[in-house]
Design a protein around this motif. Structure first.
Motif, PDB file in Angstrom:
ATOM      1  N   LEU A 283       0.833  -1.200   0.000  1.00 51.26           N
ATOM      2  CA  LEU A 283       0.000   0.000   0.000  1.00 51.26           C
ATOM      3  C   LEU A 283       0.869   1.253   0.000  1.00 51.26           C
ATOM      4  CD1 LEU A 283      -2.998   0.613  -0.054  1.00 51.26           C
ATOM      5  CD2 LEU A 283      -2.963   0.786   2.435  1.00 51.26           C
ATOM      6  N   GLN A 284       1.975   1.215   0.717  1.00 49.43           N
ATOM      7  CA  GLN A 284       2.876   2.365   0.740  1.00 49.43           C
ATOM      8  C   GLN A 284       3.504   2.587  -0.633  1.00 49.43           C
ATOM      9  OE1 GLN A 284       3.264   4.568   3.277  1.00 49.43           O
ATOM     10  NE2 GLN A 284       4.480   5.723   1.799  1.00 49.43           N
ATOM     11  N   LYS A 285       3.886   1.504  -1.308  1.00 43.48           N
ATOM     12  CA  LYS A 285       4.447   1.637  -2.656  1.00 43.48           C
ATOM     13  C   LYS A 285       3.405   2.185  -3.629  1.00 43.48           C
ATOM     14  CE  LYS A 285       8.381  -1.474  -3.008  1.00 43.48           C
ATOM     15  NZ  LYS A 285       9.268  -0.383  -3.450  1.00 43.48           N
ATOM     16  N   LEU A 286       2.155   1.727  -3.475  1.00 46.10           N
ATOM     17  CA  LEU A 286       1.093   2.241  -4.331  1.00 46.10           C
ATOM     18  C   LEU A 286       0.898   3.728  -4.087  1.00 46.10           C
ATOM     19  CD1 LEU A 286      -1.228   1.797  -6.342  1.00 46.10           C
ATOM     20  CD2 LEU A 286      -2.702   1.297  -4.374  1.00 46.10           C
ATOM     21  N   ARG A 287       0.934   4.137  -2.841  1.00 48.16           N
ATOM     22  CA  ARG A 287       0.770   5.548  -2.509  1.00 48.16           C
ATOM     23  C   ARG A 287       1.862   6.390  -3.172  1.00 48.16           C
ATOM     24  NH1 ARG A 287       2.425   8.747   2.612  1.00 48.16           N
ATOM     25  NH2 ARG A 287       1.559  10.801   2.131  1.00 48.16           N
ATOM     26  N   GLU A 288       3.116   5.949  -3.083  1.00 48.09           N
ATOM     27  CA  GLU A 288       4.224   6.686  -3.689  1.00 48.09           C
ATOM     28  C   GLU A 288       4.065   6.755  -5.212  1.00 48.09           C
ATOM     29  OE1 GLU A 288       7.545   4.476  -2.335  1.00 48.09           O
ATOM     30  OE2 GLU A 288       7.372   5.135  -0.242  1.00 48.09           O
ATOM     31  N   PHE A 289       3.624   5.655  -5.807  1.00 44.18           N
ATOM     32  CA  PHE A 289       3.428   5.617  -7.259  1.00 44.18           C
ATOM     33  C   PHE A 289       2.320   6.586  -7.675  1.00 44.18           C
ATOM     34  CE2 PHE A 289       1.053   3.808 -10.850  1.00 44.18           C
ATOM     35  CZ  PHE A 289       2.034   3.825 -11.830  1.00 44.18           C
ATOM     36  N   LEU A 290       1.196   6.576  -6.960  1.00 42.65           N
ATOM     37  CA  LEU A 290       0.079   7.447  -7.319  1.00 42.65           C
ATOM     38  C   LEU A 290       0.414   8.910  -7.086  1.00 42.65           C
ATOM     39  CD1 LEU A 290      -2.988   5.404  -5.986  1.00 42.65           C
ATOM     40  CD2 LEU A 290      -2.079   5.528  -8.318  1.00 42.65           C
ATOM     41  N   GLN A 291       1.173   9.199  -6.057  1.00 41.39           N
ATOM     42  CA  GLN A 291       1.615  10.572  -5.829  1.00 41.39           C
ATOM     43  C   GLN A 291       2.389  11.098  -7.036  1.00 41.39           C
ATOM     44  OE1 GLN A 291       3.737  10.217  -2.039  1.00 41.39           O
ATOM     45  NE2 GLN A 291       2.381  11.745  -1.165  1.00 41.39           N
ATOM     46  N   SER A 292       3.308  10.289  -7.554  1.00 43.62           N
ATOM     47  CA  SER A 292       4.100  10.718  -8.709  1.00 43.62           C
ATOM     48  C   SER A 292       3.224  10.875  -9.945  1.00 43.62           C
ATOM     49  CB  SER A 292       5.237   9.733  -8.968  1.00 43.62           C
ATOM     50  OG  SER A 292       4.742   8.468  -9.364  1.00 43.62           O
ATOM     51  N   CYS A 293       2.220  10.026 -10.102  1.00 41.75           N
ATOM     52  CA  CYS A 293       1.309  10.125 -11.249  1.00 41.75           C
ATOM     53  C   CYS A 293       0.480  11.407 -11.190  1.00 41.75           C
ATOM     54  CB  CYS A 293       0.379   8.921 -11.294  1.00 41.75           C
ATOM     55  SG  CYS A 293       1.170   7.362 -11.714  1.00 41.75           S
ATOM     56  N   CYS A 294       0.071  11.789  -9.992  1.00 46.22           N
ATOM     57  CA  CYS A 294      -0.788  12.973  -9.822  1.00 46.22           C
ATOM     58  C   CYS A 294      -0.016  14.274  -9.972  1.00 46.22           C
ATOM     59  CB  CYS A 294      -1.442  12.957  -8.441  1.00 46.22           C
ATOM     60  SG  CYS A 294      -2.689  11.674  -8.192  1.00 46.22           S
ATOM     61  N   GLN A 295       1.267  14.232  -9.746  1.00 46.22           N
ATOM     62  CA  GLN A 295       2.059  15.453  -9.587  1.00 46.22           C
ATOM     63  C   GLN A 295       1.911  16.420 -10.759  1.00 46.22           C
ATOM     64  OE1 GLN A 295       6.150  14.652  -8.740  1.00 46.22           O
ATOM     65  NE2 GLN A 295       6.614  16.759  -8.197  1.00 46.22           N
ATOM     66  N   ASP A 296       2.030  15.941 -11.976  1.00 44.67           N
ATOM     67  CA  ASP A 296       2.007  16.823 -13.141  1.00 44.67           C
ATOM     68  C   ASP A 296       0.594  17.265 -13.530  1.00 44.67           C
ATOM     69  OD1 ASP A 296       4.742  16.620 -13.304  1.00 44.67           O
ATOM     70  OD2 ASP A 296       4.692  14.961 -14.730  1.00 44.67           O
ATOM     71  N   ARG A 297      -0.413  16.685 -12.897  1.00 50.25           N
ATOM     72  CA  ARG A 297      -1.789  17.033 -13.260  1.00 50.25           C
ATOM     73  C   ARG A 297      -2.394  18.073 -12.340  1.00 50.25           C
ATOM     74  NH1 ARG A 297      -4.906  12.200 -15.932  1.00 50.25           N
ATOM     75  NH2 ARG A 297      -3.237  11.220 -17.098  1.00 50.25           N
ATOM     76  N   VAL A 298      -1.679  18.415 -11.270  1.00 51.07           N
ATOM     77  CA  VAL A 298      -2.174  19.388 -10.319  1.00 51.07           C
ATOM     78  C   VAL A 298      -1.395  20.671 -10.487  1.00 51.07           C
ATOM     79  CG1 VAL A 298      -2.503  19.922  -7.876  1.00 51.07           C
ATOM     80  CG2 VAL A 298      -2.834  17.592  -8.705  1.00 51.07           C
ATOM     81  N   PRO A 299      -2.043  21.792 -10.807  1.00 52.00           N
ATOM     82  CA  PRO A 299      -1.314  23.036 -11.038  1.00 52.00           C
ATOM     83  C   PRO A 299      -0.648  23.542  -9.774  1.00 52.00           C
ATOM     84  CG  PRO A 299      -3.671  23.462 -10.936  1.00 52.00           C
ATOM     85  CD  PRO A 299      -3.492  21.979 -10.918  1.00 52.00           C
ATOM     86  N   ALA A 300       0.526  24.148  -9.927  1.00 51.99           N
ATOM     87  CA  ALA A 300       1.214  24.734  -8.788  1.00 51.99           C
ATOM     88  C   ALA A 300       0.446  25.971  -8.329  1.00 51.99           C
ATOM     89  CB  ALA A 300       2.640  25.112  -9.178  1.00 51.99           C
ATOM     90  N   PRO A 301       0.322  26.175  -7.011  1.00 50.05           N
ATOM     91  CA  PRO A 301      -0.390  27.342  -6.508  1.00 50.05           C
ATOM     92  C   PRO A 301       0.360  28.622  -6.836  1.00 50.05           C
ATOM     93  CG  PRO A 301       0.719  26.214  -4.718  1.00 50.05           C
ATOM     94  CD  PRO A 301       0.875  25.348  -5.931  1.00 50.05           C
ATOM     95  N   LEU A 302      -0.393  29.725  -6.998  1.00 50.48           N
ATOM     96  CA  LEU A 302       0.223  31.016  -7.221  1.00 50.48           C
ATOM     97  C   LEU A 302       0.889  31.496  -5.939  1.00 50.48           C
ATOM     98  CD1 LEU A 302      -2.479  32.893  -9.322  1.00 50.48           C
ATOM     99  CD2 LEU A 302      -0.411  31.793 -10.124  1.00 50.48           C
ATOM    100  N   VAL A 303       2.066  32.139  -6.052  1.00 49.30           N
ATOM    101  CA  VAL A 303       2.782  32.653  -4.884  1.00 49.30           C
ATOM    102  C   VAL A 303       2.382  34.094  -4.654  1.00 49.30           C
ATOM    103  CG1 VAL A 303       5.048  33.117  -3.928  1.00 49.30           C
ATOM    104  CG2 VAL A 303       4.704  31.110  -5.355  1.00 49.30           C
TER     105      VAL A 303
END
Length: 303
Positions: A283-303
């Protein structure tokens, strides 16, 4: 160049108090242990032990160097442990539940890739927009949007910065125009979904001057979020959905974002488990994998 064997013999000798005792623990001869210490002293250009016919003790340099030698050995051991864990093949069965749209169109292809990397793993996937029951359905984890309310469960963030985004098909916007403000949504056909007995028809936006909520209406409602997204792609109205769900449609031009992404309501994605002991290595490996998959699909917040 320092040798790890020499460092280990140095630490063992310091703890045992003699070359002979350290040699016995490491299955070496006392003369070989003594030679290793002498080699280490030459490399460090320091005397590590004060030797006499009756006893052996650490010198001042030896006292100062001992914690560093222990730290080096601990770091090497830790690195070996991490690599061994990485190489260890995960196996068994993972029973998951996911929302309909995300589960069918986003998660399922990701799980294909994950299972190819871990062929010993068996996956059971339930697709539903309704609340899942860990115990009745024998689930290991549930993937859901929103903030975890039940403190008895364990939440592992996958995409904490994910937002909802207002979008529509180009054909709809050409026919009915593009809303300029949230108030304009009252004049548009808004496609809504139902979870439980609640219809999600109050759409909130984080505007520069504060939050604004609009009660929307439309001629189509479904309890399946995937169906609602398909209606929007077909040009039948506006939707307000997780950006993760509509990312592929936006990339392909099937849908168009209407307001800036940063105006969207937060929609964090979580991997939820029933208890900390249920967070297995798989489950921990799945979590790390899904985190990396989601990363490029979520826009960075404005500073």
């Amino acid at each position: 160049m320092l040798r790890l064997d020499d460092l280990l013999i140095f630490v063992q000798t310091a703890e045992a108090g003699s070359f002979s005792a350290a040699a016995r623990q490491m299955d070496l001869t006392p003369s070989l242990a003594s030679s290793c210490i002498q080699r280490l002293e030459r490399e460090l250009d320091a005397r590590l032990f004060v030797r006499s016919t009756r006893r052996l003790r650490l010198s001042e340099d030896g006292e100062r160097y001992l914690p560093h030698a222990r730290s080096i050995l601990a770091a090497v051991e830790g690195g070996q442990h991490v690599l061994a864990q990485e190489r260890r093949e995960i196996s068994g069965t993972l029973r998951l539940s996911a929302p309909s749209d995300f589960g069918r169109n986003v998660l399922a292809p990701w799980l294909d890739e994950f299972q190819q990397s871990h062929p010993g793993l068996s996956l059971h996937l339930r697709i539903s927009d309704q609340n899942a029951d860990f115990f009745q359905q024998s689930l290991d984890a549930v993937i859901r949007y929103g903030v975890l309310a039940d403190s008895g469960l364990v939440s592992l963030p996958l995409a904490p910065g994910n937002l909802r985004t207002l979008c529509a098909a180009p054909a709809y916007l050409e026919r009915f125009g593009t809303p300029q403000t949230p108030d304009d949504l009252r004049q548009h056909n808004c496609l809504r979904y139902v979870m439980g007995e609640v219809t999600h028809e109050r759409w909130s936006f984080q505007l520069p001057d504060g939050a604004q909520t609009v009660t929307v209406t439309g001629n189509r409602v479904s309890d399946d979020a995937d169906v609602v997204r398909r209606w929007a792609v077909a040009g039948l109205g506006l939707i307000y959905k997780s950006r993760l769900d509509v990312f592929a449609d936006l990339e392909a031009g099937r849908l168009v974002e209407i307001f800036p992404t940063t105006y969207g309501e937060p929609a964090p994605l979580q991997l939820v488990s029933s208890h900390r002991t249920a967070v297995t290595p798989a489950l921990q490996k799945l979590r790390e994998f899904l985190q990396s998959c989601c990363q490029d699909r979520v826009p960075a917040p404005l500073v």
